[in-house]
Write an enzyme that holds these catalytic residues in place. Structure first.
Site, PDB file in Angstrom:
ATOM      1  CD  GLU A 299      83.530  93.513  86.108  1.00 21.70           C
ATOM      2  OE1 GLU A 299      83.062  92.998  87.050  1.00 21.70           O
ATOM      3  OE2 GLU A 299      83.557  92.685  85.007  1.00 21.70           O
TER       4      GLU A 299
ATOM      5  CG  ASP B 145      81.920  90.949  82.148  1.00 24.23           C
ATOM      6  OD1 ASP B 145      81.525  91.379  83.146  1.00 24.23           O
ATOM      7  OD2 ASP B 145      82.444  89.593  81.969  1.00 24.23           O
TER       8      ASP B 145
END
Length: 723
Positions: A455, A402
């Site tokens: 990401e 993330d």
């Protein structure tokens, strides 16, 4: 006075080695046993087979016995605390056994399994079963183990410093599986006393409580050896990947609103994913976290599955069931930041230990979280061990990392005077870059076939290129640019789409610069953005047709696929973590049709090499026509290494196009293998039933051409028919 001087450091919580004072010690030719129990009214010890009372030392909480002993083994103690009597084995009969090599590698930043070193480690010492606790707190003047077993009193069980390593250790005999514990830490400079949960705990009590639990080593019997063997040989770059992203707490709930456990999820989720032909499921963070509203992205337990949904072995069961059904499991992992909760990692030993002291380096202002200090070796060992843990202990097939962009840039979401440049004066976070490269190398080396997915929302180069070529080393990267352009285009009224045509075509200019995943993720259906269906313009029929077209576009474009849960239902409102998906919508045909479309697209994608074999290569895609701006039609070929291909044609207006001539590679018959306007999905059945014969008439630079009927707001896929 001599006794007072010896005891004072422990009384004043300044003693680094309580074994200097407590337990058995030589007293001339005799032995002395000393015990410290703040709540005891009486203490006795079993010495040479007989119970002997210990005497209280003056008005302190120390008890001692001295005399001749045949065998000074760790003493069994009988403690009386105001009428409540119990027996224990004296933990101060078991001197520390520091694992010096493991501690050396931990301090070097290369201990990738520090979860076997630190935290609560069940083991047997001298025939006595117990738990060894170790914790890293280099700026502590004293660390104590506290829990239910000692009334959470930090005076009772001080730990022993392991010197320059900054670690502390204590073996607790007889401690049962599931016992709750924390660490009480006294900073050596300020004297501040902090109570912290164990960063290395493998289980915690359920929120809002925050204590760690002793967890025995798992005896779970895996049944996925065949899956792991196949994964090790898996040619993922040329394989289909359609990923179902889901939030475990709100996919499905009990009628009373209670969470489904991991095992209950397995019974419902696995057949559901198999019916829809998803190849992978990606769980939003299952690591322990205190706040439901953070969706797991503010993690406090980097080695513990959330107790909301069951035990660690329950999660193992869920992943095992996925593997046995042929479904891979990806886990969201958050090494970019951690919350400021005072009972967790923040200022762990009274100093900025895991984070930076300077808020210009150590605080994410947008999220109110701390940034890890990637330049500190022990922090690297912690994070790399967390990655290893989920892949090794839970057989996860990959990690989706993330917020990578927030790790790469020192000025991420900061004004000019709110960040510090690196040693070269640049904005790149050199320590974070080095950490990510080492993490990716470790994963690919230790776990063949496992994936790492970034990401990453900027144009940082070579995110998915190998480290030895100068890249970050990720397997794949989310294509955020494609997602944003696509959703912006689809949100336009069809009459205006011709003015935004480049949103559809621009992505091909960089589509093969990385190994891309094409995501429609949870971030696009929250915070006022509405649902995917809600972004679509027009009346109800057009909105459903637009979403069917959007998903067809995704399935036929270059790149692996990801959709967030609820998309397959045609959910009309944005997602909330507070309730389950609106499963009742499947009673209505437009929503049931959307579900069928998603399953059929996944099956078509997986069964058609041309749609997945060359996802990451230029040779897998070629435009037929990307210039039909006025009619908002695009068409292309997808090709495989074996020479097979399909023709993709998408009409982004609600106007049917009859007699639409298209150039094709050869003058053969073509079969419509997919049509998003099929009545089976809720469409109007406009299309090309059966086979259509192409003519040897060159068109659009192709040697043959074909006349088609294009459905309104619809997409079709054609496959050549030979022989």
């Amino acid at each position: 006075m001599m006794i007072d001087a010896a005891l004072r450091p422990l009384i004043e919580a300044r003693e680094h080695d309580p074994f200097h004072i407590l337990g058995w010690h030589r007293d001339g030719k005799a032995w002395r046993l000393r015990v410290f129990r703040p709540h005891a009214t009486a203490v006795a010890a079993q010495i040479d087979g007989e119970w002997r009372p210990l005497s209280r030392i003056a008005k302190t909480d120390f008890f001692e016995w001295s005399g001749d002993v045949a065998n000074a083994v760790p003493a069994r103690l009988k403690i009386d605390e105001g009428g409540h009597a119990f027996e224990i084995i004296d933990p101060y009969g078991f001197p520390p056994r520091p694992l010096e090599q493991a501690l050396y590698f931990f301090a070097e930043g290369t201990n990738y399994q520090s979860y076997r070193l630190l935290g609560a480690q069940p083991e047997t010492r001298d025939g006595v079963a117990g738990v060894t606790f170790r914790i890293w707190a280099p700026n502590a003047g004293r660390v104590s183990l506290v829990g239910e077993f000692n009334r959470w009193d930090g005076r009772t069980h001080p730990m022993c410093s392991l010197g320059a390593s900054g670690a502390w250790e204590l073996f607790m005999p007889g401690l049962v599986d599931g016992a709750l514990y924390k660490f009480e830490i006294r900073n050596r400079n300020s004297g501040a006393v902090l109570t912290k949960t164990d960063p290395y705990a493998r289980c915690y009590e359920r929120r809002p409580a925050t204590a760690a639990r002793v967890m025995a080593d798992s005896a779970y019997a895996w049944n996925d050896a065949e899956w792991l063997a196949r994964r090790a040989q898996w040619d993922w770059q040329h394989a289909p990947m359609s990923i179902y992203e889901m939030h475990p707490g709100s996919w499905m709930r009990h009628p009373d609103g209670g969470f489904y456990g991991y095992r209950e999820m397995a019974e419902r989720l696995v057949p559901y994913l198999k019916d829809l032909a998803y190849t992978h499921v990606e769980f939003m963070p299952v690591m322990e976290h205190p706040l439901d509203e953070s969706w797991g992205y503010q993690c406090t337990g980097y080695f513990a599955p959330s107790s909301r949904f069951g035990t660690p072995d329950d999660l193992r069961y869920l992943i095992d069931q996925c593997h046995q059904a042929g479904i891979g499991v990806l886990l969201d992992w958050v090494p970019g930041h951690f919350p400021m909760d005072d009972w967790a990692l923040a200022h762990f030993d009274g100093t900025a230990l895991y984070e930076h002291e300077d808020p210009r380096l150590g605080v994410h202002q947008d999220w109110g979280t701390h940034i890890f200090n990637y330049g500190r070796n022990e922090v690297k060992s912690f994070l790399l061990s967390s990655a290893d843990y989920w892949l090794r202990e839970f057989h996860a097939d990959g990690l989706r990392v993330d917020a990578v962009a927030s790790m790469l840039y020192l000025d991420y979401s900061r004004k000019a005077d709110e960040w510090l440049p690196n040693k070269y004066g640049g904005r790149e976070n050199l320590e974070a870059i080095a950490f990510l490269r080492e993490m990716n190398e470790m994963v690919h080396r230790e776990f063949p076939g496992a994936l790492t997915i970034a990401e990453e929302s900027t144009a940082w180069p070579m995110v998915s290129s190998p480290v030895y070529l100068g890249g970050l080393g990720f397997s794949m990267k989310w294509n955020m640019g494609w997602m944003n352009d696509t959703l912006d285009y689809m949100s336009q009224d069809p009459v205006h789409r011709r003015y935004h045509h480049e949103r559809l075509t621009f992505g091909q200019l960089y589509a093969y610069s990385e190994n891309f995943v094409l995501p429609f993720s949870h971030d696009e259906v929250v915070h006022g953005k509405g649902s995917l269906l809600g972004k679509m313009p027009g009346d109800e029929w057009q909105r459903f047709a637009n979403q069917r077209l959007l998903l067809t576009y995704q399935a036929a474009a270059s790149g692996k696929k990801l959709t967030f849960m609820g998309v397959e239902l045609g959910q009309p409102w944005e997602w909330s973590e507070k309730a389950e998906l609106p499963w009742n919508l499947l009673a209505y045909e437009p929503h049931a049709g959307m579900l069928r479309l998603v399953g059929d697209l996944n099956r078509l994608y997986a069964a058609t090499p041309a749609l997945h074999d060359l996802d990451f290569e230029h040779s897998g895609f070629s435009w037929i026509d990307c210039h039909d701006v006025e009619q908002s039609v695009v068409s292309w070929l997808r090709q495989a290494r074996d020479g097979s291909y399909v023709v993709v044609v998408l009409n982004f207006t609600p106007v049917p196009r009859k007699g639409y001539r298209l150039g094709v590679p050869e003058a053969c018959a073509y079969r419509e293998v997919f049509n998003s306007d099929s009545h089976h999905y809720g469409g109007g059945d406009v299309g090309n039933a059966g086979q259509i014969k192409a003519q040897p008439q060159s068109w659009m630079g192709r040697p043959a051409s074909i006349e088609l009927t294009l459905p309104p707001l619809g997409g079709i896929v054609l496959a050549p028919v030979r022989g």
